[in-house]
Design an enzyme around this catalytic site. Sequence first.
Site, short mmCIF file in Angstrom:
data_model
loop_
_atom_site.label_atom_id
_atom_site.label_comp_id
_atom_site.label_asym_id
_atom_site.label_seq_id
_atom_site.Cartn_x
_atom_site.Cartn_y
_atom_site.Cartn_z
N CYS A 94 4.64 8.31 -48.00
CA CYS A 94 5.75 7.42 -47.73
C CYS A 94 5.27 6.34 -46.78
O CYS A 94 4.22 6.49 -46.14
CB CYS A 94 6.97 8.17 -47.17
SG CYS A 94 6.70 8.99 -45.60
N SER A 95 6.02 5.26 -46.67
CA SER A 95 5.51 4.07 -46.00
C SER A 95 5.74 4.07 -44.50
O SER A 95 4.89 3.62 -43.73
CB SER A 95 6.15 2.81 -46.59
OG SER A 95 5.77 2.65 -47.94
N THR A 96 6.88 4.54 -44.02
CA THR A 96 7.22 4.39 -42.61
C THR A 96 7.44 5.75 -41.97
O THR A 96 7.66 6.76 -42.64
CB THR A 96 8.50 3.54 -42.45
OG1 THR A 96 9.61 4.27 -43.02
CG2 THR A 96 8.35 2.21 -43.17
#
Length: 311
Positions: A94-96
């Site tokens: 996931c990105s954040t």
Amino acid sequence: MTDAEIRDADDVERHPCPRCGVQPGSPCRARSGAVAGTYHTGRFTQVPRLAKMLRVPTPVDRGPGQPWRPGTPPPVAPRSDGPAADIRIGYARCSTLRQELQPQLDALAAYGIPRDKIFSEKISTRVRLRPQFEAALATAREIKAHAPHCRVIVTVYEMKRLGRDGAELTAIADHLAAHGLALEMLAGPLAGIYDPAGHGRILFAFFAALAETERDSIREGTLEGLDAAARQGKHGGRPPVITEDMLHTVLRRQAAGEKVEAIAQDLVIASGKRRGQSPSVASVYRALAAHAKASAYPDAVEAARAEFAGL
């Protein structure tokens, strides 16, 4: 001599030795021509459960130290015409930091992938080097090299977990196919094992382009939101250390002849990690420099206008 030592020796001797050149069914041979006291590293590391051992001793029944004689090669196991076993390597991303990996991890584990074969990380697709993804690929290639008859599958929850750049996604799929690895997605429009031939490749390129378009839309919406907030006077980032009230205090006391070093000791930071502490002298000087620059800018604009009008 224990049963475990005999079992280890039997498993090691199923492989040829790349160092001394002995064929399966024989113990390793020392340079003197005698049976080696331990198996050579390049040989016993071909057995997965022994790969991390420092040494594997030669059992007494193989005659370590005695003149080497070739043993009996193990019987060749009949090759099955059925499908090879599947070995899956999972990857979650996931990105954040605010996003959660656990739903992806749970889905991969529920699909039957062991936890020690699931790699995960919180990292943006804009970062080209993703350590855990590279580790997953390296593990898959290593397993394929040691088990060429097995189908090794890299499994992700959905396509955008691999990336959102169309060219990058296509390159990843080509890399996996070139190394004999399969790609599998558990959800999304291409759920299942990706077929790099024929219509599968066309569909993959199409949905990879859609993923890139989605990422661009998210980025564009984020930038528009930041611009709208900036027009309303809302700016992101950390709050300034030197507030307007603190700056006025510094200017007033500096005009009275006090030194910046003494003034800084009496100031107190109101928020942030250094709340309750005094700002550094350098922070005060930076705030003074920014104030001087901002104060001089209107005067410079007016002087330029006057000069232009006089031409």
